[in-house]
Write a protein that holds these residues in place. Sequence first.
Motif, mmCIF file in Angstrom:
data_model
loop_
_atom_site.group_PDB
_atom_site.id
_atom_site.type_symbol
_atom_site.label_atom_id
_atom_site.label_comp_id
_atom_site.label_asym_id
_atom_site.label_seq_id
_atom_site.Cartn_x
_atom_site.Cartn_y
_atom_site.Cartn_z
ATOM 1 N N THR A 290 -95.186 35.549 30.187
ATOM 2 C CA THR A 290 -94.375 36.585 30.810
ATOM 3 C C THR A 290 -93.876 37.559 29.760
ATOM 4 O O THR A 290 -93.082 37.186 28.893
ATOM 5 N N THR A 293 -94.019 43.802 30.523
ATOM 6 C CA THR A 293 -94.797 44.659 31.412
ATOM 7 C C THR A 293 -95.641 43.875 32.400
ATOM 8 O O THR A 293 -95.739 44.243 33.572
ATOM 9 N N THR A 294 -96.273 42.784 31.950
ATOM 10 C CA THR A 294 -97.190 42.032 32.809
ATOM 11 C C THR A 294 -96.902 40.539 32.754
ATOM 12 O O THR A 294 -96.232 40.035 31.847
ATOM 13 N N TYR A 295 -97.462 39.863 33.728
ATOM 14 C CA TYR A 295 -97.438 38.404 33.816
ATOM 15 C C TYR A 295 -98.888 37.962 33.725
ATOM 16 O O TYR A 295 -99.689 38.219 34.616
ATOM 17 N N ASP A 296 -99.241 37.318 32.621
ATOM 18 C CA ASP A 296 -100.624 36.951 32.338
ATOM 19 C C ASP A 296 -100.815 35.457 32.587
ATOM 20 O O ASP A 296 -100.088 34.639 32.022
ATOM 21 N N SER A 331 -103.829 39.239 35.216
ATOM 22 C CA SER A 331 -102.571 39.936 34.935
ATOM 23 C C SER A 331 -102.049 40.610 36.199
ATOM 24 O O SER A 331 -102.808 41.236 36.933
ATOM 25 N N VAL A 332 -100.750 40.463 36.419
ATOM 26 C CA VAL A 332 -100.098 41.174 37.522
ATOM 27 C C VAL A 332 -98.921 41.943 36.955
ATOM 28 O O VAL A 332 -98.321 41.552 35.950
ATOM 29 N N GLY A 333 -98.600 43.042 37.605
ATOM 30 C CA GLY A 333 -97.503 43.883 37.134
ATOM 31 C C GLY A 333 -96.167 43.307 37.532
ATOM 32 O O GLY A 333 -95.466 43.846 38.393
ATOM 33 N N SER A 338 -90.454 45.146 34.984
ATOM 34 C CA SER A 338 -90.939 45.614 36.289
ATOM 35 C C SER A 338 -89.808 46.265 37.080
ATOM 36 O O SER A 338 -88.711 45.709 37.208
ATOM 37 N N GLY A 351 -92.350 46.037 40.778
ATOM 38 C CA GLY A 351 -93.601 46.325 40.095
ATOM 39 C C GLY A 351 -94.588 46.983 41.056
ATOM 40 O O GLY A 351 -94.280 47.229 42.232
ATOM 41 N N PRO A 352 -95.821 47.283 40.611
ATOM 42 C CA PRO A 352 -96.311 47.057 39.252
ATOM 43 C C PRO A 352 -95.803 48.053 38.223
ATOM 44 O O PRO A 352 -96.063 47.910 37.043
ATOM 45 N N SER A 354 -93.623 49.709 35.497
ATOM 46 C CA SER A 354 -92.781 49.041 34.513
ATOM 47 C C SER A 354 -92.039 50.068 33.675
ATOM 48 O O SER A 354 -92.555 51.158 33.379
#
Length: 688
Positions: A290, A293-296, A331-333, A338, A351-352, A354
């Motif tokens: 986390t 900007t993104t959740y990978d 990856s999600v925003g 967010s 989001g997405p 950011s």
Amino acid sequence: MRFATDTGGTFTDLVVEDDDGTITLHKAPTTPSDPVAGVLDALRVAADARGLTLAGMLARGDSFIHGTTHAINAIIQGRTARTALIVTTGHRDMLLFREGGRTEPFNHAHAYPQPYVPRALTFEVPERIMAGGHVVTALDEAATAQVLDAIARADVEAIAVALLWSTVNPVHENRIGEMIAARFPDMPYSLSHSVNPTLREFRRASSAAIDASLKPLMGAYLGSLEARLADAGFAGRVMVLTSAGGMVDAREVAAQPISAINSGPSMAPVAGRHYARREGGFDSAIIADTGGTTYDISIIADGRVAMTRDLWIGEPYRGHLAGYPSVEVKSVGAGGGSIARVDASGLLHVGPQSAGAMPGPVCYQRGGTLPTVTDACVVLGYLDPDFFLGGKMKLDALGARRAIEAHIAAPLGVSLEEAAWSIVDLATEAMVQAIQDLVVNQGIDPARAVLIGGGGAAGLNSTFIARRLGCPRLLIPETGAAMSAAGAMMSDITAEFAATVYSNTARFDSDAVSASVAGLAARAEDFIARSGRPGGTQFIAEARYEGQAWEIDVPLPKADFSSPGAIAEFRARFEAEHLRLFTIVDPASEIELIGLRARVQCSARDGESDFKLMMEQTDASPRGSRSVYFAGAGRVETPVWRLDALAPDRMFDGPALIESDFTTIVVDPAARFWRSAPGAILIEERPL
């Protein structure tokens, strides 16, 4: 001394390993306009912590490992070089036609995606090689010279070449490469059979085009990185992380920059696999990194990092297919930055979009005005405004409250705490859905996997995510706040070589396949020799049932196809992998082998693979308490623990907040937790 950095959208993470094996974590804000500046800032933070000058610390270093999103950001933002594409006559629309497939087949509101290289910059040359490798039409060099003249008039900065069946016989692509080098001595170019020797022409052409378009940019960026590190006092080896979960010399990435598209995120599962084994022997793990900007999300299945050759830049089928072997990362925003908003219909969205590093969340006091997940966590009491980044950065709690009240609470007609919790809850749901999509594709049962939370914001809602997924245990490693940079320290020097070779179990051509194996083995041995480090090679077969459209990767302990028994073993391994992925096998069907890959790994460091995080031991008692909002419980006075102060292997009940200089871990009233001897936090549901 070794250094590893990961440049994220909000912060640049740095891990420093001292000669005795102890490591320290450091962070500095990312400078989006100049990512190298953020790297140097993080190095200065580490030098200051040691009482050294930057030059004095760097002079002690022997290797610098760098993870970057510079390449993928350039593609997304349209900052790549103007590129021409040369193809076989009659195949000018290769990038336009693609491979089929649509995310929403009946949604015609989306425009048909544009090719990576426009048709006006795609040029045809007369030549033709057949699938068996024999030349039907020789390359017309006079016509090719005319094409190069046209390219010169088109004012391009790079050239890609993708001819039919060049993976079987590259003679025409190689000759065009020679002609380009003679006509344009300083023009970077990419040949598809060298970049990505895969069977399918669209993804091979797409890979070559993307690679060529990145060469001017990445050459300049990595050259600047090496030069500025040298000017600052570093004289060691500069390595760059690759999409495949390893690292190579910076110059090799500059020569083939497509290999670094997924550079930073590919390291989180490398670290996750290490911690999953160490903290309970888990062979299946869900790694969630986390950031701001993104959740990978990535997966460990049967002890292996999940890989893919369907690496899309942007949305699948609507973006651009890199088609290059990569660690599978979804990856999600949904990150700390967010932005939350209420639409005209009164629905909440997170989001997405950011706030990124600049202007950042409202509480960062850098000009941000729109509420984010981080602002919500301040309002809920999860984050201490006076102890963010160990007190190095003060947060504006009043500003966060005002932003959420004005933009979320008032439009929804709910209390401030309910609005803040709704932001966190909606972000959590987006993360859970993204994980479920990935685990289904990989055949992973969350109830038998450990969830590993990485990234600075991982601890804020990972307890809630684990419960919704049904994961029995949540693991926050001691280096979790810099998971990708820690993974870089654990990674190997890697390379992957591929060959297209076709055979069928009904009439297997052992001689041809064995010749391909020998060629790949020779290339692997050459790479190991050049790396100067001990290494090994694993072979992977690309195979499918006869008549299937897509193949799967089948890891092979040894690439032996010399006897009926060896071919029977290959079939058994294929069917075991097919069963794991799709829950079925088809014993009546023959199996087609369509390609082989050799993955080389060379150890990048001496000594044991484990690391010891340097921690300052403090009194084993809470450092106070804070009023924290939990859904269903309201405001609860919650003890605040310093991570260093937790006694190892002692069970504690929630609620609790566990803080370090780099992260905060939220444990709700329904959970319990303990710290392992190395320093990781483990959380599970409290028995009723």
